[in-house]
Write an enzyme that holds these catalytic residues in place. Sequence first.
Site, mmCIF file in Angstrom:
data_model
loop_
_atom_site.group_PDB
_atom_site.id
_atom_site.type_symbol
_atom_site.label_atom_id
_atom_site.label_comp_id
_atom_site.label_asym_id
_atom_site.label_seq_id
_atom_site.Cartn_x
_atom_site.Cartn_y
_atom_site.Cartn_z
ATOM 1 N N LYS A 164 0.806 -1.229 0.000
ATOM 2 C CA LYS A 164 0.000 0.000 0.000
ATOM 3 C C LYS A 164 0.837 1.276 0.000
ATOM 4 C CE LYS A 164 -4.241 -1.736 0.264
ATOM 5 N NZ LYS A 164 -5.202 -1.542 -0.817
ATOM 6 N N SER A 197 1.660 -9.807 -0.875
ATOM 7 C CA SER A 197 1.239 -8.408 -0.776
ATOM 8 C C SER A 197 1.379 -7.805 0.606
ATOM 9 C CB SER A 197 -0.207 -8.266 -1.249
ATOM 10 O OG SER A 197 -1.045 -9.169 -0.541
ATOM 11 N N GLU A 209 -9.853 5.842 3.107
ATOM 12 C CA GLU A 209 -10.673 4.764 3.653
ATOM 13 C C GLU A 209 -9.756 3.573 3.865
ATOM 14 O OE1 GLU A 209 -9.612 2.794 0.297
ATOM 15 O OE2 GLU A 209 -10.190 4.914 0.294
#
Length: 393
Positions: A89, A377, A111
């Site tokens: 991210k 990830s 969010e």
Amino acid sequence: MTYNINEKGYYGEFGGAFIPEMLYPNVEELRQKYLKVMAEPDFQKEFKALLKDYVGRPSPLYFAKRLSEKYNTKIYLKREDLNHTGAHKINNTIGQILMAQRLGKKRIIAETGAGQHGVATATVCALMGLECIVYMGEIDMARQAPNVARMNMLGATVVPATSGSKTLKDATNEAIRDWINNPVDTHYIIGSVVGPHPYPDMVARFQAIVSEEIKWQLQEHEGSPNPDYVIACVGGGSNAAGAYYHFLEDTNVKLIAVEAAGKGVHSGESAATSVLGKIGIIHGSKTLLMQTTDGQITEPYSISAGLDYPGVGPMHAHLYQSGRAEFIAITDNEAMEAGLELSQLEGIIPAIETAHALAVFKAKSFQPDDIVVLSLSGRGDKDLSTYSDYFNL
């Protein structure tokens, strides 16, 4: 056929910007400027320097020897779990905070579902000294408490979303409401390849560093830049978009997208959008979406807070509909077992999102000489209590 976005903001028939009039100035400003800003040498220099010195890139491409032996194929793990903040991210939030600064924005909203994007946003806001408000579903706040604590520690304000299913969809609704009310000074850092154009493309471009590195790392390992398969889990789909990006147009590289089947695709508790979704509009984008016959959004479910989104990004909707990517749905149980297996075979505890992708090796056979790259990830720290409860550890 192309698998990239066109000049109107569509992947095939998916994408676009279906937004209330009050959001138009925000989105239009971004649409007109994002490619120009990203192309500026100063922007690229600062982005790359932060990825290297702050995030810790390049992330390793690790040959998983014991996992490869077990499944009789060559498995490489792209170690996004080793990035600062523990997931992919941060690649996007670094890019977007630099974008926000160049657009003169002083306040950042985001969010988050699993909390990884919230932590990554709070991190870059602390780095740049900008106000940060993160919307998070009340249920997700409870099941991802360590990430809530991290965001608080970093100086962010975490606002619970108490409507609907109290998860990611509702957090996104709240963030969009905030943006409508604060159009001038606020930039909304969307965490995935979802939302109105240009977000899906912008986020994919920031995450494309993942496949860019895979190519040269694989060249070093195998003497060829292209794997046979790239596997990634998909909720909204940002880690998958990044892992696929530089391979989209090369159909010799097969793409596998792994969705959360929850308690079973047809159990009523699932997030397998490709199987259950129909074309609809969610959060400003036309895509595949789980919905009732009269168009109401169906509540998704997954044991993984990062995969229980009722839609999928428009890039992935197009990859599914065109047949460019194979979509596989993995249940909670299959994912949890795969997470435990990686931990005990390779000494790497994956996020439960990533564990869904790892479960593909039981669901599908590969050839001994296939080169399979899997996007690892995120790391499993945030999920330890879920793992512990599940396995009675």
